[in-house]
Scaffold this motif. Sequence first.
Motif, short mmCIF file in Angstrom:
data_model
loop_
_atom_site.label_atom_id
_atom_site.label_comp_id
_atom_site.label_asym_id
_atom_site.label_seq_id
_atom_site.Cartn_x
_atom_site.Cartn_y
_atom_site.Cartn_z
N GLU A 109 0.83 -1.21 0.00
CA GLU A 109 0.00 0.00 0.00
C GLU A 109 0.87 1.26 0.00
N ALA A 110 1.98 1.23 0.71
CA ALA A 110 2.90 2.37 0.72
C ALA A 110 3.51 2.57 -0.66
N LEU A 111 3.83 1.47 -1.33
CA LEU A 111 4.40 1.56 -2.68
C LEU A 111 3.38 2.08 -3.68
N VAL A 112 2.09 1.66 -3.54
CA VAL A 112 1.04 2.18 -4.41
C VAL A 112 0.90 3.68 -4.20
N ALA A 113 0.99 4.13 -2.97
CA ALA A 113 0.87 5.56 -2.68
C ALA A 113 2.03 6.34 -3.28
N GLN A 114 3.22 5.74 -3.32
CA GLN A 114 4.38 6.42 -3.88
C GLN A 114 4.29 6.51 -5.40
N ASP A 115 3.81 5.42 -6.03
CA ASP A 115 3.74 5.40 -7.50
C ASP A 115 2.54 4.55 -7.92
N TYR A 116 1.41 5.22 -8.05
CA TYR A 116 0.17 4.49 -8.36
C TYR A 116 0.23 3.83 -9.73
N GLN A 117 1.08 4.36 -10.61
CA GLN A 117 1.12 3.83 -11.98
C GLN A 117 1.95 2.56 -12.09
N ASN A 118 2.55 2.11 -11.01
CA ASN A 118 3.40 0.93 -11.09
C ASN A 118 2.54 -0.33 -10.94
N PRO A 119 2.44 -1.15 -11.98
CA PRO A 119 1.57 -2.32 -11.91
C PRO A 119 2.04 -3.36 -10.91
N GLN A 120 3.37 -3.42 -10.66
CA GLN A 120 3.90 -4.43 -9.75
C GLN A 120 3.38 -4.23 -8.33
N ALA A 121 3.23 -2.98 -7.92
CA ALA A 121 2.73 -2.70 -6.57
C ALA A 121 1.28 -3.17 -6.43
N HIS A 122 0.48 -2.94 -7.45
CA HIS A 122 -0.92 -3.40 -7.42
C HIS A 122 -0.98 -4.93 -7.43
N PHE A 123 -0.08 -5.54 -8.21
CA PHE A 123 -0.02 -7.00 -8.29
C PHE A 123 0.24 -7.59 -6.91
N GLY A 124 1.29 -7.11 -6.26
CA GLY A 124 1.63 -7.63 -4.95
C GLY A 124 0.56 -7.37 -3.91
N LEU A 125 -0.04 -6.16 -3.96
CA LEU A 125 -1.10 -5.84 -3.01
C LEU A 125 -2.30 -6.75 -3.22
N GLY A 126 -2.63 -7.02 -4.47
CA GLY A 126 -3.74 -7.93 -4.76
C GLY A 126 -3.49 -9.32 -4.20
N LEU A 127 -2.25 -9.81 -4.32
CA LEU A 127 -1.92 -11.13 -3.79
C LEU A 127 -2.00 -11.16 -2.27
N ALA A 128 -1.53 -10.10 -1.63
CA ALA A 128 -1.59 -10.03 -0.17
C ALA A 128 -3.04 -10.02 0.30
N LEU A 129 -3.88 -9.23 -0.35
CA LEU A 129 -5.28 -9.15 0.04
C LEU A 129 -6.00 -10.47 -0.21
N PHE A 130 -5.65 -11.14 -1.30
CA PHE A 130 -6.24 -12.45 -1.60
C PHE A 130 -5.90 -13.44 -0.49
N ALA A 131 -4.63 -13.42 -0.08
CA ALA A 131 -4.21 -14.33 0.98
C ALA A 131 -4.92 -14.03 2.29
N LEU A 132 -5.33 -12.77 2.48
CA LEU A 132 -6.05 -12.37 3.70
C LEU A 132 -7.56 -12.54 3.54
N ALA A 133 -7.98 -13.18 2.43
CA ALA A 133 -9.41 -13.45 2.15
C ALA A 133 -10.20 -12.18 1.91
N ASP A 134 -9.53 -11.10 1.56
CA ASP A 134 -10.22 -9.87 1.17
C ASP A 134 -10.39 -9.91 -0.35
N LEU A 135 -11.39 -10.67 -0.79
CA LEU A 135 -11.55 -10.90 -2.22
C LEU A 135 -11.94 -9.64 -2.97
N GLN A 136 -12.76 -8.81 -2.35
CA GLN A 136 -13.16 -7.58 -3.02
C GLN A 136 -11.96 -6.66 -3.22
N GLY A 137 -11.13 -6.54 -2.18
CA GLY A 137 -9.93 -5.72 -2.32
C GLY A 137 -8.97 -6.29 -3.34
#
Length: 542
Positions: A109-137
Amino acid sequence: MSHKLPILLLSAALVSAAPNIAHAQTLVEQVGVTQINGTLNQIGTPSIKVPSVIAPATPAAAGTGDAASTASLLNLPVSAPTPVYLAALGTAQQSLQAGNYRQAQSQYEALVAQDYQNPQAHFGLGLALFALADLQGARFEFGQLTALNPAGFEGPYNLGVVASRQGQSAEALTQFAKAAELARGKVSVPVMRQILEALAGEQARKPDYAALVVTLSEMVKNEPTDLGLPYRQAQALALGGQGTLALPVLYALRQKQPGNTDAALLTANIYASQKLTDRAIRELDSAVTPAPDGSARARLLLRKAELLAASGKARDAVLAAGDAVAADSRNAAAQARLGEYRYARNDRPGALAAWKAAATLEPKNALYLANQAVVELALGQNVQAAADARKAGGLSAETASAARAQFVLGVASYRQRNYAAARSALASSALKVPSAETSQWLGLASYALKDYGGAVTALQDSLKLQPSAATQLSLGSALISAGRYGDAEGVLRPLVVADARNAEAWYQLGLARRAQGREAEATTSFRTAVSLGNVRARSALK
């Protein structure tokens, strides 16, 4: 894929003597045993593997995509990731791989805030949220990954995984198809296999067998040494109504793997679906010798027994089922089928031995124990039948098994003259699975308790489910006992019209007419019954 044989209930009927009841009227006592037929076209169902998310191998695996063009549309500045930013991506990925999902979430989330246009940050955040069962996130972040990197397959694939977990099969199918299209020619064989497996799973769930065949054919082309894939391809063809096209695939597979029992079974089932039963049996016979072990031979022989039974060859079916048991004495399904086929040939002691063996092998199988109780009931072992029925009823909440166990308990209780317990068990069985035989016995138990209104209702229910002259005669008798003489006459008159030699119906009709004060008509009915050999009618004339 293994072919699990369906569990069968016994077939045939148990008939015992009629009980003695008031007014010398007859309620016909019969015990039938419901049969659940297995399908002859046992092709099985395609395997569906639960898809898992695909994670980047390195912080740069997702690529930069069209981040620059996306940012330019919004008049945002675009810059390449700095070494510090890349290092932070690596640290976040280490947290993710170590299972520290909350920490990874914060870092991404900190990396997304620093550079929202970076797809890798969104990718990793999506994986972390999936692992936490936050499917909507996770869905939101994977959607951002797809927008920022539209040429990458990771976004659509992981969106498909989320949709699948949320039960949105149509969306999952669409996303997996997109991922497969984007990945072709760009990824390794194992990664492509994972994507195609996910796509195949949704196609099977739909089901869209034509599309599934295409997907499996692609998998076969990619991995020609995986001999499990041709079988799945043939299975999909058969399920899609193209069994004849599956045959060359199966024969080629069996040449490479002569002991492939699943392929032999599917070959036989395709021939059986074409009504070529003898050919199907020959295929099964040819596969017995190369089968790898006794368990596999038992499956082949048991399928042969099923085909023989369906063809009316009861004796041969017993022999084949016996061969299956000899091949694998630990196969409970084989023992159960042997019990069923013996029972169909009136070999009740043999049937009981087989069902006992099945129940011993699978002591928690309520249906096996319930059928054992049915055979015990047929042999007059009422106490043991009741005990086993109680045990079966306590083993399973599955409706059909519980209903059958309560039915047996009800009949056994009736025969032991415990009519209240019989009525309770039979009423419970009828509520779970309505059947003519259950309602008929419920009528008997109610009658024995002098609940004539309850007997009438139960027998009427039985007639609605399965019209029979015997039940109609019992209903007439119950109506007389309930004082509903006109209704009784209305039920009994059609019986003598349909069968003028039904002595008992004539006798009951005489009782109904006499109760209504129509002595001349009653006398005629009694005389007719006497001429047909009814002893009680002679007494009624005195």
